[in-house]
Scaffold this active site. Structure first.
Site, PDB file in Angstrom:
ATOM      1  N   GLU A  63       0.793  -1.004   0.004  1.00 16.25           N
ATOM      2  CA  GLU A  63      -0.114  -0.028  -0.059  1.00 16.25           C
ATOM      3  C   GLU A  63       0.964   1.474  -0.067  1.00 16.25           C
ATOM      4  O   GLU A  63       1.219   1.641   0.963  1.00 16.25           O
ATOM      5  CB  GLU A  63      -0.774   0.027   1.234  1.00 16.25           C
ATOM      6  CG  GLU A  63      -2.088  -0.995   1.230  1.00 16.25           C
ATOM      7  CD  GLU A  63      -2.856  -0.854   2.372  1.00 16.25           C
ATOM      8  OE1 GLU A  63      -2.644  -0.136   3.293  1.00 16.25           O
ATOM      9  OE2 GLU A  63      -3.901  -1.678   2.316  1.00 16.25           O
ATOM     10  N   GLU A  83      -6.208  -7.474  -0.695  1.00 19.12           N
ATOM     11  CA  GLU A  83      -6.507  -7.221   0.989  1.00 19.12           C
ATOM     12  C   GLU A  83      -7.692  -6.612   1.003  1.00 19.12           C
ATOM     13  O   GLU A  83      -7.929  -5.443   0.378  1.00 19.12           O
ATOM     14  CB  GLU A  83      -5.242  -6.572   1.661  1.00 19.12           C
ATOM     15  CG  GLU A  83      -5.484  -6.618   3.099  1.00 19.12           C
ATOM     16  CD  GLU A  83      -4.585  -5.620   3.729  1.00 19.12           C
ATOM     17  OE1 GLU A  83      -3.285  -5.807   3.591  1.00 19.12           O
ATOM     18  OE2 GLU A  83      -5.021  -4.484   4.557  1.00 19.12           O
TER      19      GLU A  83
HETATM   20  C1  IDC Z   1      -2.622  -3.804  10.375  1.00 17.32           C
HETATM   21  C2  IDC Z   1      -2.848  -4.922  11.460  1.00 17.32           C
HETATM   22  C3  IDC Z   1      -2.302  -4.504  12.897  1.00 17.32           C
HETATM   23  C4  IDC Z   1      -1.048  -3.735  12.807  1.00 17.32           C
HETATM   24  C5  IDC Z   1      -1.032  -2.585  11.738  1.00 17.32           C
HETATM   25  C6  IDC Z   1       0.569  -2.444  11.573  1.00 17.32           C
HETATM   26  O1  IDC Z   1      -4.104  -5.356  11.506  1.00 17.32           O
HETATM   27  O2  IDC Z   1      -2.454  -5.547  13.783  1.00 17.32           O
HETATM   28  O3  IDC Z   1      -0.647  -3.238  14.042  1.00 17.32           O
HETATM   29  O4  IDC Z   1      -1.273  -3.263  10.680  1.00 17.32           O
HETATM   30  O5  IDC Z   1       0.662  -0.975  11.330  1.00 17.32           O
HETATM   31  C7  IDC Z   1      -3.927  -2.134   5.840  1.00 17.32           C
HETATM   32  C8  IDC Z   1      -2.634  -2.765   5.775  1.00 17.32           C
HETATM   33  C9  IDC Z   1      -2.460  -3.647   6.869  1.00 17.32           C
HETATM   34  C10 IDC Z   1      -3.188  -3.108   8.114  1.00 17.32           C
HETATM   35  C11 IDC Z   1      -4.540  -3.106   7.864  1.00 17.32           C
HETATM   36  C12 IDC Z   1      -5.357  -2.843   9.196  1.00 17.32           C
HETATM   37  O6  IDC Z   1      -2.338  -3.224   4.575  1.00 17.32           O
HETATM   38  O7  IDC Z   1      -0.862  -3.800   7.204  1.00 17.32           O
HETATM   39  O8  IDC Z   1      -2.819  -4.196   9.395  1.00 17.32           O
HETATM   40  N1  IDC Z   1      -4.836  -2.344   6.820  1.00 17.32           N
HETATM   41  O9  IDC Z   1      -5.079  -1.413   9.505  1.00 17.32           O
HETATM   42  N2  IDC Z   1      -4.424  -1.377   4.836  1.00 17.32           N
HETATM   43  C13 IDC Z   1      -5.741  -1.102   5.384  1.00 17.32           C
HETATM   44  C14 IDC Z   1      -5.647  -1.499   6.519  1.00 17.32           C
END
Ligand code: IDC
Length: 334
Positions: A174, A262
């Protein structure tokens, strides 16, 4: 005498064959015969669609690991087999953070992380599932930040997996923080060139601006000169609704091959409420457009996008009672 020894040998072989055949569990045999990979072979992109080796549309329905640097225990054959056989999942995404704590470019053990990816690919391959190798950029907003590392990582992977028909490369999760499509495009061209030096065919996914949401910008100016490229769109159902579906639809109408590598049904923070009604609208939309989707995430982390309950201590063979509300929803509605 000679004759009877031969007869005895023959009989022995026959009995051995019967024993061996009977000892292979029947369910395993039939599941293996019908694996997603057996059915579809190497995937390709035709127009805006993902198709199988016969040119027929394929929709991947996957589950993403959490960061494998934080939750390596879920990269195991029992977990993948449960997802395949009891959830109907045909694709695993191996998410490897690049810049977060202990990520590939931020202090993580590179050799161990690569070995974990290799294991994940092997388990998915043995089960006949597709597998995405995800260079999970996030706080390193612009993928060009670790381009050198990405090039050597994908060189290693593409050399190793060029003959695998089930491997998909996701070259940046992302991009964000105002990173422009032209910068992502230049990164993508460079990584694609590296991958294609070794692996001429497998699908490559690239992220798009604003946390992989601006597929409209990619549709205006896609990468030229390579086949089997797709562009990722990500959504979180409690945050993103109709306006985003319109964006995706327009990009697809323009001919852009879109892959939802995702999504979650929580808020985009990964936590907060879950929105099943909006999530169902998304699934209907994805089905209508034959868009592949991968749900975030296979872990018991105490957050609403996690597919397992935080009290679940199992690493595989998950039963209904082990699943979070998001997990129950995805198992039923994928
Ligand atoms: C989130 C995880 C969380 C972690 C965080 C790290 O769920 O546990 O602490 O990242 O920064 C994304 C990302 C994905 C995110 C997820 C939810 O690709 O890594 O995971 N998210 O926030 N993009 C949109 C949402």
């Amino acid at each position: 005498m000679h004759f009877s020894i031969r007869t005895a040998k023959k009989q022995f072989c026959l009995i051995l064959a019967v024993i061996l055949f009977a000892s292979v569990p029947a369910a395993h045999v039939s599941a293996a015969a019908k694996t997603p990979l057996r059915k579809n072979g190497r995937l390709q992109v035709k127009g805006a669609r993902l198709v199988n080796n016969k040119g027929k549309s394929v929709v991947l329905k996957g589950v993403s690991t959490h960061g494998i640097n934080w939750f390596p225990e879920y990269v195991n054959p029992a977990a993948f087999q449960t997802l395949r056989d009891s959830w109907g999942v045909n694709c695993i995404r191996l998410a490897m953070y690049t810049a977060e704590y202990n990520g590939y470019c931020s202090g993580g053990n590179k050799k161990e992380l690569r070995a974990l990816i290799d294991k994940g690919v092997r388990y998915a391959t043995d089960l006949g599932m597709y597998v995405i190798i995800d260079w999970h950029t996030l706080s390193d907003c612009n993928p060009n930040q670790y381009k050198k590392e990405a090039k050597s990582f994908f060189k290693y992977m593409a050399k190793k997996y060029k003959k695998h028909k089930n491997v998909i490369y996701e070259i940046c999760n992302e991009p964000n923080g105002g990173t422009q499509w032209k910068d992502i495009k230049s990164y993508a061209k460079s990584i694609i060139r590296t991958i294609r030096t070794y692996d001429k065919k497998n699908i490559i996914l690239t992220g798009t601006p604003t946390w992989s949401q601006d597929v409209d910008l990619a549709a205006e100016s896609p990468v030229k000169g390579y086949s089997n490229l797709m562009y990722t769109f990500h959504f979180y159902a409690a945050t993103h609704g109709e306006a985003y579906r319109a964006k995706v639809e327009n990009a697809v109408k323009k001919g852009l091959p879109v892959f939802v590598s995702e999504f979650g049904i929580s808020e985009s923070s990964g936590n907060g409420r879950i929105d099943k009604a909006e999530a169902n609208r998304w699934i209907k939309f994805l089905n209508k457009n034959k868009i592949s989707r991968v749900c975030w995430n296979l872990s018991n982390k105490d957050e609403s996008c996690a597919l397992l309950k935080s009290s679940c201590r199992k690493n595989g063979k998950f039963k209904s009672k082990d699943l979070s509300p998001a997990g129950k929803w995805y198992k039923k509605n994928r």
